[in-house]
Design an enzyme around this catalytic site. Structure first.
Site, PDB file in Angstrom:
ATOM      1  N   ARG A   1     -40.597 -38.215  -8.593  1.00 25.29           N
ATOM      2  CA  ARG A   1     -40.632 -39.274  -9.588  1.00 25.29           C
ATOM      3  C   ARG A   1     -41.730 -40.247  -9.153  1.00 25.29           C
ATOM      4  O   ARG A   1     -41.971 -40.430  -7.954  1.00 25.29           O
ATOM      5  CB  ARG A   1     -39.300 -40.009  -9.671  1.00 25.29           C
ATOM      6  CG  ARG A   1     -38.111 -39.125 -10.077  1.00 25.29           C
ATOM      7  CD  ARG A   1     -36.824 -39.927 -10.089  1.00 25.29           C
ATOM      8  NE  ARG A   1     -35.659 -39.147 -10.511  1.00 25.29           N
ATOM      9  CZ  ARG A   1     -34.845 -38.497  -9.682  1.00 25.29           C
ATOM     10  NH1 ARG A   1     -35.075 -38.531  -8.377  1.00 25.29           N
ATOM     11  NH2 ARG A   1     -33.822 -37.809 -10.152  1.00 25.29           N
TER      12      ARG A   1
ATOM     13  N   LYS B   1     -32.969 -41.524  -6.558  1.00 26.84           N
ATOM     14  CA  LYS B   1     -32.056 -42.435  -7.250  1.00 26.84           C
ATOM     15  C   LYS B   1     -30.742 -42.541  -6.491  1.00 26.84           C
ATOM     16  O   LYS B   1     -30.221 -41.555  -5.986  1.00 26.84           O
ATOM     17  CB  LYS B   1     -31.787 -41.925  -8.667  1.00 26.84           C
ATOM     18  CG  LYS B   1     -32.955 -42.119  -9.628  1.00 26.84           C
ATOM     19  CD  LYS B   1     -32.561 -41.690 -11.026  1.00 26.84           C
ATOM     20  CE  LYS B   1     -33.680 -41.957 -12.023  1.00 26.84           C
ATOM     21  NZ  LYS B   1     -33.298 -41.534 -13.392  1.00 26.84           N
TER      22      LYS B   1
ATOM     23  N   HIS C   1     -44.409 -38.446 -14.961  1.00 29.02           N
ATOM     24  CA  HIS C   1     -43.136 -37.722 -15.049  1.00 29.02           C
ATOM     25  C   HIS C   1     -43.337 -36.322 -15.628  1.00 29.02           C
ATOM     26  O   HIS C   1     -42.580 -35.401 -15.313  1.00 29.02           O
ATOM     27  CB  HIS C   1     -42.128 -38.498 -15.888  1.00 29.02           C
ATOM     28  CG  HIS C   1     -40.705 -38.149 -15.569  1.00 29.02           C
ATOM     29  ND1 HIS C   1     -40.104 -38.514 -14.379  1.00 29.02           N
ATOM     30  CD2 HIS C   1     -39.771 -37.443 -16.258  1.00 29.02           C
ATOM     31  CE1 HIS C   1     -38.860 -38.060 -14.360  1.00 29.02           C
ATOM     32  NE2 HIS C   1     -38.639 -37.400 -15.491  1.00 29.02           N
TER      33      HIS C   1
ATOM     34  N   ARG D   1     -43.977 -33.947 -12.951  1.00 27.52           N
ATOM     35  CA  ARG D   1     -42.701 -33.506 -12.384  1.00 27.52           C
ATOM     36  C   ARG D   1     -42.085 -32.397 -13.251  1.00 27.52           C
ATOM     37  O   ARG D   1     -41.579 -31.407 -12.721  1.00 27.52           O
ATOM     38  CB  ARG D   1     -41.762 -34.708 -12.279  1.00 27.52           C
ATOM     39  CG  ARG D   1     -40.352 -34.429 -11.769  1.00 27.52           C
ATOM     40  CD  ARG D   1     -39.652 -35.772 -11.558  1.00 27.52           C
ATOM     41  NE  ARG D   1     -38.207 -35.715 -11.666  1.00 27.52           N
ATOM     42  CZ  ARG D   1     -37.373 -35.480 -10.650  1.00 27.52           C
ATOM     43  NH1 ARG D   1     -37.861 -35.244  -9.445  1.00 27.52           N
ATOM     44  NH2 ARG D   1     -36.068 -35.478 -10.830  1.00 27.52           N
TER      45      ARG D   1
ATOM     46  N   HIS E   1     -31.516 -33.619  -8.782  1.00 25.82           N
ATOM     47  CA  HIS E   1     -30.586 -33.806  -9.892  1.00 25.82           C
ATOM     48  C   HIS E   1     -29.147 -33.718  -9.397  1.00 25.82           C
ATOM     49  O   HIS E   1     -28.787 -32.768  -8.698  1.00 25.82           O
ATOM     50  CB  HIS E   1     -30.796 -32.734 -10.972  1.00 25.82           C
ATOM     51  CG  HIS E   1     -32.039 -32.925 -11.772  1.00 25.82           C
ATOM     52  ND1 HIS E   1     -32.619 -31.909 -12.524  1.00 25.82           N
ATOM     53  CD2 HIS E   1     -32.824 -34.016 -11.963  1.00 25.82           C
ATOM     54  CE1 HIS E   1     -33.691 -32.373 -13.122  1.00 25.82           C
ATOM     55  NE2 HIS E   1     -33.841 -33.637 -12.797  1.00 25.82           N
TER      56      HIS E   1
ATOM     57  N   TYR F   1     -34.842 -26.978 -18.374  1.00 26.13           N
ATOM     58  CA  TYR F   1     -36.043 -26.179 -18.119  1.00 26.13           C
ATOM     59  C   TYR F   1     -35.855 -24.712 -18.500  1.00 26.13           C
ATOM     60  O   TYR F   1     -36.827 -24.016 -18.758  1.00 26.13           O
ATOM     61  CB  TYR F   1     -36.474 -26.322 -16.659  1.00 26.13           C
ATOM     62  CG  TYR F   1     -36.864 -27.740 -16.321  1.00 26.13           C
ATOM     63  CD1 TYR F   1     -38.056 -28.278 -16.792  1.00 26.13           C
ATOM     64  CD2 TYR F   1     -36.013 -28.564 -15.588  1.00 26.13           C
ATOM     65  CE1 TYR F   1     -38.399 -29.595 -16.526  1.00 26.13           C
ATOM     66  CE2 TYR F   1     -36.346 -29.875 -15.315  1.00 26.13           C
ATOM     67  CZ  TYR F   1     -37.539 -30.391 -15.791  1.00 26.13           C
ATOM     68  OH  TYR F   1     -37.869 -31.695 -15.536  1.00 26.13           O
TER      69      TYR F   1
END
Length: 302
Positions: free
Chosen positions: A145, A169, A239, A242, A265, A274
């Protein structure tokens, strides 16, 4: 508590919560501000007087937005009232507020050829271009990110073992390998550019020519300039680099669970978007090349 004070308290709380989520914080502040302005227009002067029906009325007033935007605004409102409930024990009128998201759009990504064209466009002999190349290479090659890239510290990057420990995150750490092909530009920046620029003794991996930290806006501007220079028609953002990382791994038959770990994730469902990219690509190939397919028949279904 009056609305202005409630907003001020909430702003202080979330701005100090996670510096790597600056974009989310900014959007939440904008969303809560708009919500409170609506309440003020309706005559509210005390946040404790707000009921669920008032929140519902506000949500109905913004139904011209997309479902995803309304869902984000709803999340911001819930976060705001949850904070007030936790800190001041105020009643939480957002408990029954539902967040209905629309169908997720397929992520836009660059082809491998476009990535190569982008990275090859830098003159690594020029310090600033070497720095910019290393920055974008790191984001793409490790699926970072943009916030993770700008906050990356020296102690997390090991160019001897080709590994980077990414703090994502929620301060969740993941270990990502650095591809051999990317190591050269990172070493070049680290050995020749950074020592000259880092007069302030920063512990950040990426510093600008003043020795200061870079911002996410700067990274976005560099990429935007480069894409315009190269004549790319796609709207490419950090992004989307990414997204490209994840898509190219999947196209190379990487395991979905492995991609989940590399991206950081929490939920595999986030990574599964994806697979739809892959399925869409297969459908396009079928529509174009299958001998039994009539020209144009499948256009509306892809």
């Amino acid at each position: 508590m009056d609305l202005s004070k409630a907003l001020k308290e909430y702003r202080m709380e979330i701005e100090n919560r996670d510096p790597k989520a600056a974009r989310t914080v900014k959007n939440y502040i904008i969303d809560v501000t708009a919500y409170l302005e609506y309440l003020k227009e309706k005559g509210f002067d005390d946040i404790q007087k707000v009921k669920y029906r008032d929140i519902e009325s506000y949500i109905l007033s913004i139904d011209h937005y997309s479902r995803n935007t309304i869902a984000r605004k709803s999340c911001a409102i819930r976060s705001f009232h949850q904070f007030l409930n936790f800190k001041y024990d105020f009643n939480n009128p957002s408990l029954n507020l539902e967040v209905r998201r629309g169908k997720k759009a397929l992520p836009v990504y660059c082809t491998i050829e476009e990535i190569n064209q982008l990275m090859d466009s830098f003159n690594d002999e020029v310090p600033n271009e070497c720095f910019q190349h290393a920055m974008l290479e790191f984001i793409y090659a490790c699926g970072l990110r943009v916030s993770e890239c700008v906050h990356l510290t020296l102690n997390r990057v090991d160019l001897n073992t080709n590994m980077v420990r990414v703090l994502g995150k929620g301060d969740k750490e993941r270990i990502v390998p650095i591809p051999d092909e990317s190591r050269n530009i990172l070493l070049r920046y680290f050995d020749t550019v950074r020592p000259v620029w880092n007069k302030r003794g920063s512990n950040l991996f990426f510093v600008n020519h003043f020795g200061k930290h870079i911002t996410t806006e700067y990274v976005e501007s560099v990429l935007r300039y480069k894409c315009n220079e190269l004549g790319f028609t796609k709207h490419v953002t950090p992004h989307k680099l990414r997204h490209s990382f994840a898509t190219h791994l999947l196209q190379g038959d990487a395991d979905l669970r492995a991609i989940q770990e590399l991206l950081g994730h929490s939920n595999i469902e986030t990574t599964e978007i994806y697979t739809h990219v892959q399925e869409n690509r297969l459908k396009q190939s079928y529509a174009k090349f299958h001998p039994g397919n009539k020209e144009g028949d499948d256009d509306d279904e892809i």
